[in-house]
Design a protein around this motif. Structure first.
Motif, PDB file in Angstrom:
ATOM      1  N   GLN A   3      -0.488  -0.884  12.931  1.00 33.02           N
ATOM      2  CA  GLN A   3      -1.305   0.168  12.340  1.00 33.02           C
ATOM      3  C   GLN A   3      -1.160   0.194  10.812  1.00 33.02           C
ATOM      4  OE1 GLN A   3      -0.568   3.914  14.113  1.00 33.02           O
ATOM      5  NE2 GLN A   3      -1.944   5.031  12.769  1.00 33.02           N
ATOM      6  N   ASN A   4       0.084   0.054  10.332  1.00 29.67           N
ATOM      7  CA  ASN A   4       0.287   0.096   8.873  1.00 29.67           C
ATOM      8  C   ASN A   4       0.396  -1.312   8.300  1.00 29.67           C
ATOM      9  OD1 ASN A   4       2.686  -0.637   9.860  1.00 29.67           O
ATOM     10  ND2 ASN A   4       3.793   1.191   9.229  1.00 29.67           N
ATOM     11  N   TYR A   5      -0.187  -2.265   8.947  1.00 30.09           N
ATOM     12  CA  TYR A   5      -0.316  -3.673   8.515  1.00 30.09           C
ATOM     13  C   TYR A   5       0.995  -4.450   8.599  1.00 30.09           C
ATOM     14  CZ  TYR A   5      -3.902  -0.926   6.146  1.00 30.09           C
ATOM     15  OH  TYR A   5      -4.850   0.001   5.858  1.00 30.09           O
ATOM     16  N   ALA A   6       2.112  -3.836   8.187  1.00 35.05           N
ATOM     17  CA  ALA A   6       3.413  -4.527   8.236  1.00 35.05           C
ATOM     18  C   ALA A   6       3.351  -5.888   7.567  1.00 35.05           C
ATOM     19  CB  ALA A   6       3.912  -4.658   9.683  1.00 35.05           C
ATOM     20  N   LEU A   7       2.738  -5.943   6.393  1.00 32.40           N
ATOM     21  CA  LEU A   7       2.761  -7.202   5.628  1.00 32.40           C
ATOM     22  C   LEU A   7       4.127  -7.311   4.956  1.00 32.40           C
ATOM     23  CD1 LEU A   7      -0.770  -7.141   4.015  1.00 32.40           C
ATOM     24  CD2 LEU A   7      -0.025  -8.232   6.136  1.00 32.40           C
ATOM     25  N   TYR A   8       4.604  -8.533   4.754  1.00 31.00           N
ATOM     26  CA  TYR A   8       5.882  -8.730   4.078  1.00 31.00           C
ATOM     27  C   TYR A   8       5.679  -8.494   2.586  1.00 31.00           C
ATOM     28  CZ  TYR A   8       6.370 -11.177   8.500  1.00 31.00           C
ATOM     29  OH  TYR A   8       6.348 -11.491   9.831  1.00 31.00           O
ATOM     30  N   PRO A   9       6.236  -7.412   2.049  1.00 32.02           N
ATOM     31  CA  PRO A   9       5.864  -7.011   0.679  1.00 32.02           C
ATOM     32  C   PRO A   9       6.334  -7.986  -0.394  1.00 32.02           C
ATOM     33  CG  PRO A   9       7.625  -5.621   1.518  1.00 32.02           C
ATOM     34  CD  PRO A   9       7.198  -6.496   2.652  1.00 32.02           C
ATOM     35  N   HIS A  10       7.352  -8.789  -0.092  1.00 32.10           N
ATOM     36  CA  HIS A  10       7.888  -9.673  -1.120  1.00 32.10           C
ATOM     37  C   HIS A  10       7.230 -11.040  -1.086  1.00 32.10           C
ATOM     38  CE1 HIS A  10       9.907 -10.362   2.614  1.00 32.10           C
ATOM     39  NE2 HIS A  10      10.485 -11.460   2.161  1.00 32.10           N
ATOM     40  N   LEU A  11       6.278 -11.232  -0.193  1.00 27.80           N
ATOM     41  CA  LEU A  11       5.627 -12.541  -0.084  1.00 27.80           C
ATOM     42  C   LEU A  11       4.166 -12.420  -0.489  1.00 27.80           C
ATOM     43  CD1 LEU A  11       7.051 -13.727   3.376  1.00 27.80           C
ATOM     44  CD2 LEU A  11       7.970 -14.130   1.086  1.00 27.80           C
ATOM     45  N   THR A  12       3.619 -13.506  -1.017  1.00 26.81           N
ATOM     46  CA  THR A  12       2.193 -13.510  -1.358  1.00 26.81           C
ATOM     47  C   THR A  12       1.381 -13.570  -0.077  1.00 26.81           C
ATOM     48  OG1 THR A  12       2.104 -15.894  -1.429  1.00 26.81           O
ATOM     49  CG2 THR A  12       2.641 -14.774  -3.496  1.00 26.81           C
ATOM     50  N   VAL A  13       0.084 -13.356  -0.217  1.00 26.72           N
ATOM     51  CA  VAL A  13      -0.795 -13.414   0.941  1.00 26.72           C
ATOM     52  C   VAL A  13      -0.645 -14.767   1.641  1.00 26.72           C
ATOM     53  CG1 VAL A  13      -3.206 -13.495   1.636  1.00 26.72           C
ATOM     54  CG2 VAL A  13      -2.417 -11.749   0.019  1.00 26.72           C
ATOM     55  N   ARG A  14      -0.595 -15.807   0.825  1.00 28.65           N
ATOM     56  CA  ARG A  14      -0.478 -17.145   1.409  1.00 28.65           C
ATOM     57  C   ARG A  14       0.818 -17.260   2.223  1.00 28.65           C
ATOM     58  NH1 ARG A  14      -2.705 -21.867   0.077  1.00 28.65           N
ATOM     59  NH2 ARG A  14      -3.358 -21.281  -2.007  1.00 28.65           N
TER      60      ARG A  14
END
Ligand code: ADP
Ligand code: MG
Lengths: 347, 701
Positions: free
Chosen positions: A93-104
């Motif tokens: 729900q809150n995406y849980a993207l790794y904040p220290h990594l770039t999109v790639r």
């Protein structure tokens, strides 16, 4: 549409729940759920907040342990398997993207962990970026993305791995209304293109109706009904499902009152409540008179709140809305009536 | 004294036990005889005695009179702390030899009360006739030596005790010009003699005063070497005798201990000299001296007392009297003060078997010379001013490059809000800092200051006084400090992070209890922890060696070798430091959404890979500032180093701050030199912090 993803997306699978249950301490969160999500199907799990949708999804993903029952992916029992051995992908729900990594790097993470050759990783990441329109964002970190872009990256991260099935936990609920509608369409298109097995959780019945191949309605951890959107809308198993699906909500009137006030002549045996969909109320000159109480105009249609002898109904009309305070004649389409017994079950 | 007006005298001393009560009784007698004077006795702890005097007298807070020792005389006179006694004193009134140590440039600086030197104590149940030569001593010790007993116990590693052997072998600490003379063949032979005693297990190992007392009382040693102060430590049921130290067989000379004179001294510029002197003369008079000798068991300096039958027939007191006649008076000079620490170090190294006596003594000699080194020459002010100006310009240019605070300028009221904090900072931080920095430009001993410009820095940075690899050199201490800081911070972070991760584990029950327990080391004042750990590492009584013994391992003499002593310090400071990193990590961990790790788990990352690729990178930004602060704390962690290893062995585990402390307070008040150390430490920390900040900024972008 990059070919590789299509091809690899063919390795999809069925997901089978067999008596799945979950308790937290003494509280039962999930009863005993048994159903199957077919190969390539988009199943939407819908229900009010707190009914156990996320819990079920997390159980399928392997993030929570089951208290009862089994889960099979593609016929293989994965109940005891670790999340990474289930080959499922989840969008949070809150995406849980790794904040220290770039999109790639976010996109590539799962592939790297699975020790895929660098060249193939690059290829797949580029394919997914192209598919989701992320080409220009690849070197940014998540802080510098908008909500919609984050959502796309989160979906992309699931896509690159071409897992056996996708799990979505209210992926659109953090977006504003316009974006949500747009993303909904994109997701639907994506599913059509990939033909992947997806389990999609939402509390929003519009999302459920528009996206789903089939919908499962959950209430306090118990499955209420499973079927296509049309089935559920037209033949709801119980009052809860009837109320949950459709905007505006179905009109529910006491059966006896309807008889007394002569809305209808006969009532089936044991029918206690009657459900009337707003669109099955039509205005006719010689119909039963009712006073227009309130008007909600949506442009292409209007919701007319009627007061007929103390019975309050909402009708949906497409044109020529009456004025407030006027008296109109209406009639109910008999075939569209839903009858429910004392236990709110459909008759 | 006019009627009704009572003169009040304050007298400081460091006596305790019988000596103190005899002193009190003598004072009462004085007050009875002099109704116009009241005397207040203040017992100042021995350890802090001279420090308190040196701090109090220049500010007029000192006593009217104090009991001081002859061997501190020259320094006190140089620093203007005491005044000479102007009254005529009749030399025949005192035991011969008790006045000269109190005379400086033909003036008398104290009224002698007692003389003190060590002598040989022996247990009468074990020895009937005390040894007269060292050969006899060795023979008796051989006879008395057994598994749980030794022949002789004394503080063998202390130069003040060893001096007796030194003199017996024909050596000395200082030559006739009061210059260090430790590196002689005679001195080497005296140490070899003691080493022989130690190798044959004839003397107690690593003996401290307390250990000597215990061994003697328990009968685990037949002989002890100690002074009159030992009398009050001997238990009542022990039958013992006192005799002069034996004659060294190979030279035929008696082992002559050092002696010192206890005297009543007059603080400088005191207004009560006459009354104070009156009191001093009374105490050294016949009646008071008799009281002190009989009740206090003092070896009094009053000649008449020794004519009394009751004293003449006291074998213990007369034994000390006889020993005193053979003893060598301690020099008044600073050179002697400077010799104790290096001499002790040399003794310990030889007794441990690290080096031979010659090399150890040469090292000690070099150290003493370094400590006594002449001050840098007075510097001309003009060249210094020019170099300072250039430095200022460079700094200004550096500041120019920084962005001025525009918002600050447009809001002058901000200055008003900041004023209280700025004043507090100024008084508490800036002023002391400037004073300290200024002090580094002077040669300053607490009284006299000479401007020497960059001289102190030059001496430190060129490591002129010592070899580069001596523990006394700046670069050696810098290396140790760097090692100390890196090792500590690495372990703090590793253990802190590991424990924080464990505490976060969902499988852990009673998490709150563990968290509270793990923060305890942080909550306890660090000097208490340091003292506890020092005890744990004690060779004989420490829990760690007890544990080794249980595991059938050799006990380790922790503070005898650099690496083990360093490890002991490290263990203590790691114990003190990991909770901070743990708390910081717990905070950082709580800010990592659970979903991130779950996403990674679904992405196929194992627990280890999740830790490495997700958790650690995410707590890094929070950890970096903590590491910076931790590094500064550790760099300056004086308490642990000073209290646990105390620089052992040979000052090699001292870090820069503890070195600076020793230069200021333990090596002859070289405040300017120590201040220059402090300035260098400051500059190093500024550089370290700037580097760290640049690192973390790089991280952020
Ligand atoms: N760790 C937990 N302990 C106890 N109760 C929980 C826990 N997690 C969720 N619940 C409860 O389980 C129910 C279902 O939660 P959830 O699956 O998140 O609902 P939904 O996603 O449908 O909104 C809620 O009533 C919630 O309070
Ligand atoms: Mg939820």
């Amino acid at each position: 549409m990059p070919l590789r993803l299509c091809e690899s997306a063919r390795s999809m699978a069925t997901v089978t729940l067999d008596g799945v249950g979950k308790d937290h301490g003494k509280a039962q969160i999930l009863g005993s759920l048994s159903f199957e999500i077919a190969d390539g199907e988009l199943l939407v799990l819908v229900g009010p907040s707190g009914c156990g949708k996320s819990t079920l999804l997390r159980c399928i993903a392997g993030l929570d342990e089951l208290s009862r029952g089994r889960i099979l992916v593609d016929g293989r029992d994965v109940t005891q398997a670790a999340p990474r051995d289930r080959d499922l992908a989840m969008v949070f729900q809150n995406y849980a993207l790794y904040p220290h990594l770039t999109v790639r790097e976010n996109l590539a993470f799962g592939l790297k962990m699975r020790k895929m050759p660098a060249a193939e990783i690059a290829q797949r990441v580029n394919d997914v970026a192209l598919l989701l329109g992320l080409e220009t964002l690849l070197e940014r970190t998540p802080q510098k993305l908008s909500g919609g872009q984050c959502q796309r990256v989160a979906i992309g991260r699931a896509l690159v791995r071409t897992p056996k099935a996708f799990l979505f936990d209210e992926p659109l609920s953090n977006l504003d209304a316009a974006l949500r509608t747009q993303m909904r369409v994109e997701l639907k298109r994506l599913h059509q293109r990939l033909g992947a097995t997806m389990i999609y959780v939402t509390h929003d019945q519009v999302e459920a109706m528009t996206l789903a191949d089939r919908i499962a309605v959950l209430r306090q951890g118990v499955l209420q009904q499973l079927g296509t959107p049309t089935e559920l809308y037209e033949r709801p198993n119980n009052l809860f499902v009837a109320r949950f699906l459709g905007t505006p909500e179905i009109n529910v009137v006491d059966g006896k009152e309807l008889m007394q006030k002569q809305f209808m002549a006969t009532l089936p045996d044991r029918a206690v409540k009657v459900g009337i969909r707003p669109e099955s109320i039509h205005f006719v000159a010689d119909g039963k008179p009712a006073r227009v109480d309130l008007l909600e105009q949506l442009g292409w249609e209007s919701l007319v709140h009627l007061d007929c002898d103390g019975v309050r109904l909402v009708a949906r009309v497409s044109a020529n809305a009456p004025t407030v305070g006027a008296t109109v004649g209406f009639k109910i389409d008999d075939r569209a009536l839903h009858y429910f017994d004392r236990d709110e079950k459909r008759l | 004294m006019t009627l009704g007006l009572v003169l009040h005298l304050v007298v400081w001393h460091a006596y305790h036990g019988a000596e103190e009560s005899a002193f009190e009784h003598a004072t009462l007698a004085f007050e009875t005889a002099n109704p116009g004077v009241s005397v207040e006795l203040v017992a100042v702890p021995f350890g802090a005695y001279s420090y308190k005097l040196e701090a109090a007298i220049p500010h007029g807070n000192g006593p009217d009179l104090f009991v001081g020792k002859s061997n501190g005389l020259q320094e006190w006179i140089d620093r203007g702390l005491i005044d000479a006694i102007d009254a005529e004193v009749d030399p025949s009134q005192f035991v011969s030899g008790t006045l000269p140590p109190l005379i400086h440039h033909q003036r008398l600086y104290g009224v002698p009360l007692a003389f003190k030197s060590v002598a040989l104590f022996y247990r009468r149940d074990r020895i009937t006739k005390p040894p007269r030569t060292t050969d006899e001593l060795v023979a008796i010790a051989e006879r008395e030596h057994a598994a749980d007993r030794c022949g002789l116990a004394y503080e063998a590693a202390s130069l003040s005790y060893h001096a007796a052997w030194l003199h017996g072998f024909g050596g000395r600490i200082l030559d006739d010009n009061n210059q260090p003379a430790l590196d002689s063949a005679e001195a080497a032979r005296s140490i070899e003699f003691v080493r022989m005693l130690a190798n044959r297990h004839l003397i107690a190992e690593e003996a401290t005063g307390q250990l000597v007392t215990d061994l003697f009382n328990r009968g685990e040693c037949a002989m002890a070497i100690s002074g009159p102060w030992f009398l009050s430590d001997i238990e009542a049921d022990v039958r013992f005798g006192v005799a002069s130290l034996p004659i060294v067989s190979s030279t035929g000379k008696p082992a002559a201990p050092l002696s010192e004179i206890e005297a009543l001294m007059l603080p400088a510029r005191s207004k009560t000299h006459a009354a104070a002197l009156n009191f001093a003369l009374f105490l050294s008079g016949k009646d008071a001296a008799r009281l002190r000798a009989l009740e206090g068991r003092q070896t009094v300096a009053t000649a008449a007392t020794w004519q009394l039958d009751e004293i003449k027939n006291d074998p213990v007191l007369t034994a000390f009297y006889d020993q005193f006649k053979l003893a060598v008076p301690m020099s008044q000079s600073r050179a002697l003060q400077a010799s104790w620490e290096p001499g002790q170090r040399a003794l310990r190294r030889v007794l441990r078997g690290d080096v031979d006596a010659k090399r150890a003594l040469a090292g000690a000699q070099a150290e003493i010379v370094a400590t006594l080194r002449p001050a840098p020459p007075p510097a001309a002010k003009l060249p210094f001013a020019i170099s300072l100006f250039a430095l200022g310009l460079a700094l200004l240019w550096w500041r120019q490059r920084a962005q001025p605070e525009v918002a600050f300028r447009s809001q002058p009221v901000a200055y008003v809000y900041l004023a209280p904090a700025a004043v507090a900072m100024g008084v508490l931080v800036f002023v002391p800092f400037v004073v300290g920095a200024a002090m580094s430009l002077f040669d300053y001993d607490g009284v006299h200051a000479t401007f020497v410009g960059w001289g102190n820095f030059g001496n430190i940075l060129r490591a002129r006084d010592t070899s580069l690899f001596s523990p006394l050199s700046f670069y050696f201490a810098l290396l140790v400090t760097a090692l100390w800081t890196v090792a500590n911070v690495a372990l703090h972070v590793a253990i802190g992070v590991a424990l924080a991760l464990l505490l976060r584990s969902p499988l852990l029950r009673l998490r709150g209890v563990y968290r509270a327990l793990l923060i305890v080391p942080w909550a306890v004042p660090n000097y208490i922890t340091a003292l506890i750990w020092k005890g744990l590492f004690h060779k004989q009584f420490g829990a760690i060696n007890a544990l080794l013994k249980v595991c059938h391992l050799e006990p380790i003499s922790w503070f005898a070798h650099f690496w083990t002593a360093f490890a002991a310090n490290l263990a203590t400071n790691v114990w003190l430091g990991f909770p901070f990193m743990m708390v910081v990590t717990l905070g950082a961990l709580s800010r990592i959404p659970r979903e991130l790790e779950e996403a990674a788990a679904l992405d196929g990352a194992s627990a280890w890979m999740r830790l490495r690729h997700i958790v650690l990178p995410l707590i890094r930004p929070a950890l970096l500032p903590a590491v910076l602060i931790g590094a500064v704390w550790t760099f300056n962690m004086f308490n642990v180093v000073f209290l646990v290893s105390g620089g052992e062995p040979d000052g090699s585990t001292d870090i820069l701050v503890s070195q600076a402390y020793r230069w200021a307070f333990q090596r002859g008040h070289q405040y300017g030199y120590a201040a220059a150390y402090a300035v260098l430490i400051f500059l190093l920390l500024v550089a370290q912090t700037a580097f760290g900040r640049r690192m973390s900024q790089k991280q952020a972008t």
